[in-house]
Motif scaffolding. Structure first.
Motif, mmCIF file in Angstrom:
data_model
loop_
_atom_site.group_PDB
_atom_site.id
_atom_site.type_symbol
_atom_site.label_atom_id
_atom_site.label_comp_id
_atom_site.label_asym_id
_atom_site.label_seq_id
_atom_site.Cartn_x
_atom_site.Cartn_y
_atom_site.Cartn_z
ATOM 1 N N LEU A 918 10.231 42.111 4.123
ATOM 2 C CA LEU A 918 10.622 40.705 4.175
ATOM 3 C C LEU A 918 11.069 40.220 2.806
ATOM 4 O O LEU A 918 12.067 39.506 2.667
ATOM 5 N N THR A 919 10.330 40.599 1.786
ATOM 6 C CA THR A 919 10.665 40.181 0.423
ATOM 7 C C THR A 919 12.039 40.690 0.016
ATOM 8 O O THR A 919 12.854 39.965 -0.566
ATOM 9 N N ASP A 920 12.312 41.947 0.333
ATOM 10 C CA ASP A 920 13.589 42.546 -0.042
ATOM 11 C C ASP A 920 14.779 41.836 0.570
ATOM 12 O O ASP A 920 15.833 41.697 -0.058
ATOM 13 N N HIS A 921 14.629 41.374 1.814
ATOM 14 C CA HIS A 921 15.791 40.885 2.560
ATOM 15 C C HIS A 921 15.922 39.358 2.595
ATOM 16 O O HIS A 921 17.013 38.857 2.873
ATOM 17 N N LEU A 922 14.852 38.636 2.319
ATOM 18 C CA LEU A 922 14.902 37.190 2.558
ATOM 19 C C LEU A 922 14.928 36.338 1.301
ATOM 20 O O LEU A 922 14.973 35.112 1.389
ATOM 21 N N GLY A 923 14.896 36.960 0.150
ATOM 22 C CA GLY A 923 15.135 36.207 -1.079
ATOM 23 C C GLY A 923 13.937 35.464 -1.634
ATOM 24 O O GLY A 923 14.044 34.810 -2.674
ATOM 25 N N ILE A 924 12.791 35.517 -0.959
ATOM 26 C CA ILE A 924 11.554 34.932 -1.483
ATOM 27 C C ILE A 924 10.446 35.960 -1.311
ATOM 28 O O ILE A 924 10.507 36.799 -0.403
ATOM 29 N N PRO A 925 9.427 35.932 -2.172
ATOM 30 C CA PRO A 925 8.341 36.903 -2.015
ATOM 31 C C PRO A 925 7.456 36.577 -0.811
ATOM 32 O O PRO A 925 7.172 35.403 -0.543
ATOM 33 N N PHE A 926 7.065 37.623 -0.090
ATOM 34 C CA PHE A 926 6.090 37.491 0.983
ATOM 35 C C PHE A 926 4.805 38.181 0.556
ATOM 36 O O PHE A 926 4.836 39.304 0.051
ATOM 37 N N VAL A 927 3.702 37.502 0.753
ATOM 38 C CA VAL A 927 2.411 38.012 0.305
ATOM 39 C C VAL A 927 1.427 37.977 1.467
ATOM 40 O O VAL A 927 1.708 37.424 2.533
ATOM 41 N N ALA A 928 0.268 38.554 1.238
ATOM 42 C CA ALA A 928 -0.777 38.538 2.256
ATOM 43 C C ALA A 928 -1.286 37.114 2.452
ATOM 44 O O ALA A 928 -1.483 36.364 1.483
ATOM 45 N N LEU A 929 -1.507 36.750 3.687
ATOM 46 C CA LEU A 929 -2.037 35.421 3.991
ATOM 47 C C LEU A 929 -3.391 35.220 3.328
ATOM 48 O O LEU A 929 -3.702 34.128 2.834
ATOM 49 N N ALA A 930 -4.191 36.278 3.265
ATOM 50 C CA ALA A 930 -5.499 36.174 2.612
ATOM 51 C C ALA A 930 -5.351 35.872 1.129
ATOM 52 O O ALA A 930 -6.135 35.098 0.551
ATOM 53 N N SER A 931 -4.342 36.463 0.488
ATOM 54 C CA SER A 931 -4.130 36.210 -0.940
ATOM 55 C C SER A 931 -3.790 34.749 -1.185
ATOM 56 O O SER A 931 -4.265 34.124 -2.151
ATOM 57 N N LEU A 932 -2.962 34.182 -0.314
ATOM 58 C CA LEU A 932 -2.607 32.771 -0.472
ATOM 59 C C LEU A 932 -3.798 31.870 -0.189
ATOM 60 O O LEU A 932 -4.034 30.888 -0.912
ATOM 61 N N LEU A 933 -4.577 32.189 0.831
ATOM 62 C CA LEU A 933 -5.741 31.360 1.151
ATOM 63 C C LEU A 933 -6.745 31.375 -0.002
ATOM 64 O O LEU A 933 -7.346 30.337 -0.332
ATOM 65 N N GLU A 934 -6.902 32.532 -0.620
ATOM 66 C CA GLU A 934 -7.814 32.613 -1.772
ATOM 67 C C GLU A 934 -7.316 31.727 -2.906
ATOM 68 O O GLU A 934 -8.100 31.019 -3.544
ATOM 69 N N TYR A 935 -6.013 31.743 -3.131
ATOM 70 C CA TYR A 935 -5.442 30.945 -4.227
ATOM 71 C C TYR A 935 -5.620 29.447 -3.980
ATOM 72 O O TYR A 935 -6.070 28.709 -4.867
ATOM 73 N N VAL A 936 -5.274 28.980 -2.776
ATOM 74 C CA VAL A 936 -5.312 27.529 -2.523
ATOM 75 C C VAL A 936 -6.730 27.004 -2.377
ATOM 76 O O VAL A 936 -6.952 25.783 -2.445
ATOM 77 N N SER A 937 -7.713 27.894 -2.195
ATOM 78 C CA SER A 937 -9.108 27.444 -2.086
ATOM 79 C C SER A 937 -9.923 27.791 -3.321
ATOM 80 O O SER A 937 -11.141 27.659 -3.331
ATOM 81 N N ARG A 938 -9.221 28.248 -4.356
ATOM 82 C CA ARG A 938 -9.918 28.652 -5.591
ATOM 83 C C ARG A 938 -10.511 27.422 -6.272
ATOM 84 O O ARG A 938 -9.822 26.413 -6.469
ATOM 85 N N PRO A 939 -11.799 27.467 -6.628
ATOM 86 C CA PRO A 939 -12.434 26.296 -7.268
ATOM 87 C C PRO A 939 -11.776 25.962 -8.601
ATOM 88 O O PRO A 939 -11.283 26.840 -9.302
#
Length: 939
Positions: A918-939
């Motif tokens: 997805l990252t290669d073809h769509l022009g934006i990085p795609f990451v694991a949903l868990a990685s994003l959830l960890e980031y947005v809930s980081r204290p």
């Protein structure tokens, strides 16, 4: 080589340089793959051409004309009467016709002929509008076929079909002349260029209008659903010859012109709906109730006799009425729509009152829940295929589609049942859109057996007499005339009207270039010729009726083969192996199938989610990979399974090497070298993606601790350990570290298996056709988890949907990360830094696990808005196919950029390898949903 095939080769030569070579298909594999539609006919085209523009259509018609071959147009190939098969040039709609433009208030929509009906309606849903035609195949069939067959459907009736709701039509004639009926300049130009057509149509119209008996016949025929022959009502409904012309095109089955665009006047899609499945004592009483419902104005009433219901008894939507059903008790699926809740209640009450005198087996119950209603409609929409799957292996599915005046419906239902039984079609079923007097019925036959064709002929003759003459009905209500009914058009209409139809064709196409013989044919045995042979080939797919419902879900459809085409080809291989009649063709099919059928199949099995009977073509392909493997391949797979730890280290190292190489010598050089090796090796050498990075390896087990919510077993998938995420502007953790952080943050004590490096669920080996090695690895993982939790008391979770699906199929109690995070982790988190918007990819395993809502809920917790990649089914990366068959990944994602808003800078997936592609073809990085959830809930 046959004369037709030679002519096809010459047409291909004429088109060289005009169309890309990849879209000109003359080889035996592809011509056979396109030889069937959803009907019982099969004709192998001399040439298949994929067209994307009006100029390409003109070029194909000119080249075919020069070589004396006819041209047949195909959209989705869901035609049930043989309209989309030919032994000439098959002109298939490509990606260039996927246009959707909606007017500001949604009252009009302009569509290209390759748009799927359901996708058009999805685009119109925010306006509470839809197009009028609503065929049961709407999740697959395309606008080009809907216009060409004047398809109707379940709620459409006789007033919301294309003929009545079309605002504008754009067509190309055989001489290349363009007419855009919505453009005054185009209308004026057409009047100057083709006055001969307009004068001829005007003369025909005047002739008909002066014949009162013929006018009465036409009006009576179109008071009910009718797609037999040309749309003669155009000759009496309009004055301007241009309007007559465009309305004659509707329902002409590709015999008069090519339709390149249509604008519909949309119809209301009322937000308030009630749906009920109502059982009745007898077919006759159910039909009487439907006539009563017709007079109170419900939106749809779908009749299903008991034998039809028996084919779908396993569906949950049927369960509530099963206890009251007898041996011959039918049910009617009723839908009522209104613009307000109050109006809906009034209409539901009126419908219930209308049904009361007509033998109800239970008090009608209506649901207002859209999901419950969809489940009921899925039963009805899938009835054709699910009933077809109950036929004996090796037989073809036969279907008819008739209409009678509504006041004669009750008698017709009984007479049709009697006729089926009389001719030995006792397993046949009757159902249909009976609010419009429209009945469908299905039966099966094996035309390779003696006497079957003559039995079918006798049945068809008697049916035509009963429906067309005795009932004054329509032998084809909505499926189009096709090869099936062309021999009966004169019986249905009479000689006077039939003569008119014969005079219409040469006005547009005197040379008989377009689909000759499909709608009008003097051969009274046409419907008995060129019938399919459905050779028994594989237990997994033998029940397939080749309806094509699977194709929109397949990532390789349009690139190589679709599931339907894969099945058709292996059936022909099986037939040729048995008969020995053409060893050269058999060898050509086998050779071509390696790449087109096997190597480019993602084996995602999303086809099964669209198939009403769940046929897993991907499983068939995996089985064939297993049977095809060599002793050397077995030895290599065995070595790999015994040394997964070493393989994991090497792959991480390989990812690191290519990543370093890109930073030193650049992406272009690495892509050129690896791409060249990939092509030279026949796709045996990988072409690494630009976004492929080395993974974090096996995570360290957290120190023992006391957690308020107890222990949980976490298995980090091997792909999550081997491959890392693409770079982003955010400080994201690898998925393995993110999962551990989230579990700990939510109050759990995560437990990891010992000796994690090399531990694998076995899915990669299963997909490549090595089930023994897959089982060996799966057992090893089971043992490792049992060592942590011998009593099976703990929750277990893995971080890749692919692994979760495979482990569940192996009987292991394991949750995918999306389900676990939403239910057990998110409630204990505080979102501290949400993103504005995030793109969401539903990978194939997540779809098969029905996790779409779960994933979207998690994504919505991470961002203010989400953008779901609606144009993507399987992304085509398929484990590692994105590296070995990179064109599959590119093809599957070719429209996905349109799903991503300009302000979106990040996407999420629940499979790391999918994220890479997805990252290669769509022009934006795609990451694991868990990685994003960890980031947005980081204290």
């Amino acid at each position: 080589m046959s004369t037709r095939k030679q002519a096809g080769q010459r047409v291909a030569a004429r088109l060289k340089g005009i169309l890309p070579e990849a879209r000109i298909k003359a080889d035996p594999l592809y011509t056979y793959a396109y030889s069937g539609d959803a009907s019982y006919f099969r004709l192998v085209p001399a040439l298949v051409v994929i067209v994307n523009t009006e100029d390409e259509v003109r070029a194909v018609m000119n080249a075919a004309r020069a070589e004396g071959l006819p041209v047949t147009f195909r959209a989705a190939g869901t035609s049930l009467s043989g309209q989309a098969v030919t032994d000439g040039v098959l002109c298939v709609l490509g990606d260039g016709w996927r246009k959707i433009e909606i007017s500001e208030d949604g009252d009009k929509v302009t569509l290209g002929p390759a748009i799927i009906v359901a996708n058009a309606n999805a685009a119109l849903r925010p306006y509470h509008r839809k197009i009028g035609p609503d065929p049961a195949s709407q999740a697959t069939c395309k606008i080009g076929g809907v216009v060409s067959n004047n398809s109707s459907g379940m709620c459409c009736g006789v007033i919301q079909n294309t003929y009545h709701t079309m605002h504008r039509l754009r067509i190309v004639l055989t001489d290349g002349t363009l007419l855009d009926s919505g453009d005054p300049a185009s209308r004026d130009a057409f009047r100057l260029k083709r006055p001969d057509i307009l004068e001829a149509l005007k003369d025909l119209s005047e002739e008909v209008k002066h014949d009162n008996e013929l006018v009465d016949l036409i009006r009576r025929k179109y008071a009910i659903k009718n797609t037999v022959g040309y749309s003669l009502n155009a000759l009496i409904d309009f004055e301007d010859p241009l309007d007559i012309l465009t309305h004659l095109i509707v329902g002409s089955e590709g015999t008069l012109a090519f339709v390149s665009e249509v604008t519909y006047n949309t119809v209301p899609d009322h937000p308030h709906k009630a749906t009920g499945l109502v059982p009745f004592e007898t077919n006759h009483k159910a039909a009487q109730a439907i006539e009563a419902l017709h007079h109170v104005g419900v939106s749809a009433a779908e009749f299903m006799e008991r034998k039809a219901l028996a084919t779908v008894e396993d569906k949950p939507a049927i369960q509530p009425i099963l206890p009251v059903l007898g041996d011959n008790t039918p049910a009617v699926l009723i839908e009522i729509m209104a613009d307000s809740a109050e109006a809906l209640e009034r209409e539901v009450a009126a419908a219930v009152k209308a049904m009361q005198p007509h033998g109800l087996l239970a008090q009608p119950e209506f649901t207002y829940d859209p999901e419950a209603a969809d489940a009921m409609w899925d039963v009805r929409k899938g009835l054709f295929a699910s009933a077809g799957s109950s036929r004996p292996k090796g037989s073809v599915m036969l279907t008819e589609d008739v209409a009678v005046p509504i006041h004669r419906l009750a008698d017709a239902v009984g007479d049709l049942r009697t006729l089926l039984d009389k001719h030995g079609y006792t397993d046949g079923i009757v159902f249909g859109h009976t609010l419009a007097g429209n009945l469908h019925f299905q039966m099966h036959a094996d035309f390779t057996q003696p006497g079957e064709l003559s039995r079918f002929e006798a049945f068809s003759d008697e049916l035509a007499q009963m429906v067309s003459v005795d009932y004054q009905g329509s032998l084809k209500a909505e499926h189009g005339t096709g090869r099936h009914v062309a021999p009966y058009v004169e019986l249905e209409w009479g000689s006077r009207a039939y003569d008119l139809m014969q005079r219409i064709k040469p006005i547009f196409d005197a040379e008989k270039l377009l689909n000759p013989g499909v709608l009008l044919n003097d051969d009274d045995k046409l419907h008995l010729k060129d019938t399919k042979e459905m050779a028994v080939s594989d237990d997994i797919v033998d029940l397939c009726i080749e309806c094509g419902f699977c194709e929109p879900a397949c990532p390789s459809a349009g690139l190589t083969l679709s599931p339907r085409q894969r099945i058709a080809v292996i059936r022909e291989e099986a037939r040729l192996e048995k008969t020995g009649e053409d060893n050269d063709l058999l060898e050509a099919l086998r050779e071509g199938y390696v790449h087109a059928g096997m190597d480019t199949c993602a084996a995602c099995n999303l086809c099964s989610t669209r198939c009403p009977v769940g046929i897993e073509t991907g499983s068939m392909i995996m089985g064939r990979r297993d049977r095809k493997r060599s002793g050397t391949a077995d030895a290599i797979a065995g070595f790999a399974a015994d040394n997964t730890g070493t393989i994991e280290t090497l792959l991480r190292g390989g990812a690191a090497v290519q990543s370093t190489a890109r930073s030193i010598i650049g992406d272009g050089v690495v892509d050129a070298i690896s791409g060249g090796l990939n092509a030279f090796s026949g796709h045996k050498f990988p072409k690494p993606n630009r976004s492929l990075t080395p993974g974090p390896g096996a995570p360290k087990a957290p120190a023992p601790s006391t957690a308020p919510r107890g222990k949980v077993v976490y298995f980090p998938a091997c792909a999550s350990r081997m491959f890392g995420a693409p770079k982003t502007d955010l400080d994201l953790k690898p998925v393995t570290e993110a999962m551990l952080a989230l579990l700990t943050r939510a109050g759990y004590a995560p437990q990891l298996p010992d000796n994690l490096s090399g531990l694998c669920c076995g899915q990669p080996f299963q997909s490549k056709g090595f089930p023994d090695q897959a089982k060996k690895l799966g057992d090893k993982l089971h043992n490792a988890i049992d060592a942590i939790d011998p009593q099976g008391d703990l929750l277990a979770v893995t971080d890749m949907s692919t692994c979760a699906l495979h482990l569940k199929a192996d009987g292991m109690a394991v949750a995918d990360s999306a389900d676990f995070l939403l239910e057990h982790v998110l409630p204990h988190l505080t979102i501290t830094q949400p993103l504005p918007v995030v793109a969401v990819h539903h990978n194939c395993s997540a779809q098969r696990l029905a996790e779409q809502k779960t994933i979207e809920a998690l994504a919505k917790a991470c961002a203010t808005d989400i953008a779901v990649l609606k144009s993507v089914t399987c992304c085509g990366y398929a484990g590692d196919k994105g590296m070995y068959q990179p064109e599959l990944n590119a093809h599957a994602l070719r429209f996905a950029k349109n799903d991503i808003p300009d302000n979106c800078t990040l996407g999420v997936s629940t499979v790391s390898t999918c994220a890479t592609g997805l990252t290669d073809h769509l022009g934006i990085p795609f990451v694991a949903l868990a990685s994003l959830l960890e980031y947005v809930s980081r204290p």
